[in-house]
Scaffold this active site. Structure first.
Site, mmCIF file in Angstrom:
data_model
loop_
_atom_site.group_PDB
_atom_site.id
_atom_site.type_symbol
_atom_site.label_atom_id
_atom_site.label_comp_id
_atom_site.label_asym_id
_atom_site.label_seq_id
_atom_site.Cartn_x
_atom_site.Cartn_y
_atom_site.Cartn_z
ATOM 1 N N TRP A 137 0.801 -1.236 -0.172
ATOM 2 C CA TRP A 137 0.006 -0.099 -0.057
ATOM 3 C C TRP A 137 0.857 1.453 -0.009
ATOM 4 C CZ3 TRP A 137 -4.739 -0.748 -1.472
ATOM 5 C CH2 TRP A 137 -5.385 0.189 -1.385
ATOM 6 N N ASP A 163 0.357 10.826 -0.215
ATOM 7 C CA ASP A 163 -0.880 11.937 -0.071
ATOM 8 C C ASP A 163 -1.972 11.126 0.309
ATOM 9 O OD1 ASP A 163 -0.912 10.532 -2.704
ATOM 10 O OD2 ASP A 163 -2.039 12.446 -3.349
ATOM 11 N N GLU A 223 -3.227 8.534 -1.809
ATOM 12 C CA GLU A 223 -2.465 7.406 -1.821
ATOM 13 C C GLU A 223 -1.743 6.802 -2.812
ATOM 14 O OE1 GLU A 223 -6.307 4.740 -0.378
ATOM 15 O OE2 GLU A 223 -5.108 4.856 1.100
ATOM 16 N N GLU A 224 -1.060 7.804 -3.598
ATOM 17 C CA GLU A 224 -0.472 7.578 -4.734
ATOM 18 C C GLU A 224 1.066 8.284 -4.720
ATOM 19 O OE1 GLU A 224 -4.410 7.908 -7.573
ATOM 20 O OE2 GLU A 224 -3.257 9.689 -7.461
ATOM 21 N N GLU A 261 -18.504 6.855 -5.464
ATOM 22 C CA GLU A 261 -17.335 7.639 -5.259
ATOM 23 C C GLU A 261 -17.333 8.866 -6.519
ATOM 24 O OE1 GLU A 261 -13.483 6.284 -6.349
ATOM 25 O OE2 GLU A 261 -12.874 6.472 -4.212
#
Ligand code: NOJ
Ligand code: NOJ
Length: 545
Positions: free
Chosen positions: A187, A243, A246-247, A499
């Protein structure tokens, strides 16, 4: 009419420098972060219009908007229910699925994409909404959920995970299994916004309980959870991490903003618990963060950037989320010029990015039209559901965030008695809301003598009660409504929101019933209520003349 420059020491030597971060005059330390371009700045005369009686602003026509107005109350109720449905152990979407008490599941979707996890960020942001609700209603079952969350924070903090252990980096872990076990897959970790957001929520819960009569001593159990999160924010704000999307590994505006806010609140609450050493430490670190935050301003691009030294454009809805969740009176509140200039640039990009936004930019009254907003221009994450192209889409939460920011601006303008000051930074945003469009006389000033140049030099000012100021308040309010109307258009009849919504067709995409979508729309509607209240106060005030 009076020239603003006549109020100033030397003819336009400084014009009026508006503090872009706060609205007070900027100090030299802040200015050191502005680069000076080699050309002359454009400054025009500032006209202070007053004398005539104040123009009363009206809210956009309620009768015409009946449909929208009733949707707002339905949708806020539905959003709250949507949040509750995703909270363990008994929420309608998660009951009987091994979800621990107080765990906030990001979405009931278990595949394409699998969002059946507890994200620290989503959880903290969502619980904040419950704390606000409890503060207002005193509802005991809402309190029970918050208390379950609090217990869950305790066990989460102590759960060793791939980011580390308690006191050794573990608090930076972004997500956990719903039964409390660590998530051990690959992750983007650590993510350093989580502890800060959780501290903000827990501090706001402590303050709410205090207002409802609890003694500070009875709240020490909360401080024991808050302090490790504050320690984490205070020690790791200068360390890169992933960030909020999540990237990207790096240093991020959103993360720094919420860390700053947590430390500001943390400084106060640690004093209440006689933890003076901690208060001093948080104060010092908050000051460091405040200076650091200024480095996210890109003078050449004319907007804030989300991640330092990133190859991306830097435009990002996270910048607005930073102002919403981390802004304060002194640093990048929603209404600050730099946030508004950034919002303007982000919307301008999104307007031409997604096919569903392909329409006229202005309505029949020449006012700008709202559009669907995605995370950032370069986004290619299409939500993980099957049959979706690998291209980014607009998101409910990003679209709601633009509305929220604009309502925040409206509230501020409506409560302020200093009128409207338009700078080089915000002219592009404000001028379309004024009719007839004011003529901005080019007036070239050489700032080279002072060594100071800033785009935030004021170019136009309008007094409270002038047609221009009041038009801006009511037209920006109307514009903000436009973003919520887009949410309305793409949500389903039951008020469900996933989303994303498809860039081509507008149909919902990505994780269904996303907790954060509900929270963001609920929060935007709450901010709208505050804006309406502020406008009504202003009307009542003007009516006395
Ligand atoms: C992906 C988003 O980018 C991230 O911000 C969020 O925390 C998770 N989904 C869960 O909603
Ligand atoms: C010492 C203080 O007593 C403590 O509470 C504070 O937060 C730390 N310094 C910094 O980690």
């Amino acid at each position: 009419m009076r020239l603003l420059s006549t109020l100033l020491p030397a003819t336009c030597a400084l014009a009026l420098v508006v503090n872009p971060t706060a609205g007070h005059s900027i100090d030299s330390a802040d200015l050191s972060s502005f680069r000076r371009p080699s050309f002359f700045s454009r400054v025009s005369s500032v006209s202070w219009l007053r004398k005539q009686s104040p123009i009363l602003i009206s809210l956009p026509d309620h009768a015409q908007n009946a449909d929208f107005i009733s949707w707002l109350s339905l949708q806020s109720a539905r959003s709250f229910e949507g949040i509750l449905a995703n909270i363990g152990p008994n929420g309608a979407n998660v009951a009987g699925q091994n979800v621990n008490a107080g765990v906030v599941v990001a979405s009931p979707s278990r595949d394409h994409p699998n969002y059946f996890y507890h994200w620290v960020r989503d959880g903290a942001i969502t619980m904040r909404a419950l704390v606000d609700e409890y503060g207002k209603s005193g509802n005991a079952s809402v309190k029970a959920l918050i208390d379950a969350y609090v217990d869950n924070v305790r066990s989460t903090q102590w759960t060793s995970n791939p980011s580390g252990q308690f006191g050794r980096g573990g608090l930076g872990e972004p997500k956990f299994e719903v039964d409390g076990r660590p998530f051990v897959g690959t992750w983007g970790r650590p993510q350093r916004d989580g502890p800060a957001l959780r501290a903000i929520t827990l501090i706001s819960y402590a303050r709410t309980l205090q207002r409802r009569g609890a003694s500070i001593d009875s709240l020490r159990y909360l401080y024991d959870l808050i302090k490790p999160d504050l320690e984490y924010a205070s020690k790791f704000w200068a360390s890169p991490g992933f960030d909020l999307w999540e990237e990207q590994q790096g240093l991020h505006f959103f993360t720094a903003m919420v860390q700053y806010k947590a430390l500001l609140l943390g400084q106060e609450i640690s004093l209440d618990f006689d933890d003076d050493g901690a208060a001093r430490w948080y104060h010092i670190q908050a000051n460091g963060l405040k200076q650091f935050l200024l480095s996210f301003w890109d003078e050449e691009r004319g907007y804030l950037i989300e991640t330092l030294a990133s190859p991306r454009s830097g435009l990002d809805a996270a910048l607005l989320l930073g102002a919403i969740h981390g802004g304060s009176e002194t640093v990048f509140p929603m209404h600050s010029d730099m946030i508004i200039a950034t919002l303007q640039a982000l919307v301008a990009d999104m307007r031409v990015r997604y096919p569903i936004n392909d329409q006229d930019s202005y309505d029949s009254n020449s006012l700008p039209i709202a559009v669907g907003i995605g995370r950032y221009p370069e986004d290619v994450y299409s939500g993980g559901d099957l049959g979706n192209s690998e291209l980014g889409n607009p998101w409910f939460l990003c679209t709601a965030t633009v509305a929220h920011t604009l309502y925040g601006l409206v509230e501020q303008l409506a409560l302020s008695n200093s009128g409207l000051i338009i700078s080089n930074l915000t002219a592009e945003f404000y001028l379309p809301f004024i009719s007839p469009t004011p003529v901005v006389e080019p007036h070239y000033c050489d700032f080279s003598a002072t060594g100071i140049w800033s785009r935030s030099a004021a170019i136009l000012g309008f007094t409270p009660g002038s047609r221009e100021t009041e038009q801006v308040i009511s037209n920006v309010f109307h514009y903000a409504d436009g973003f919520l109307k887009i949410v309305k258009k793409h949500a389903d009849a039951e008020g469900n929101m996933s989303e994303q919504f498809d860039r081509q067709t507008g149909f919902m995409r990505g994780a269904r019933q996303l907790t954060w979508s509900f929270e963001s729309v609920l929060a935007a509607i709450k901010m709208r209520e505050r804006a309406v209240e502020a406008i009504e106060k202003r009307r009542a005030y003007f009516e006395r003349f």
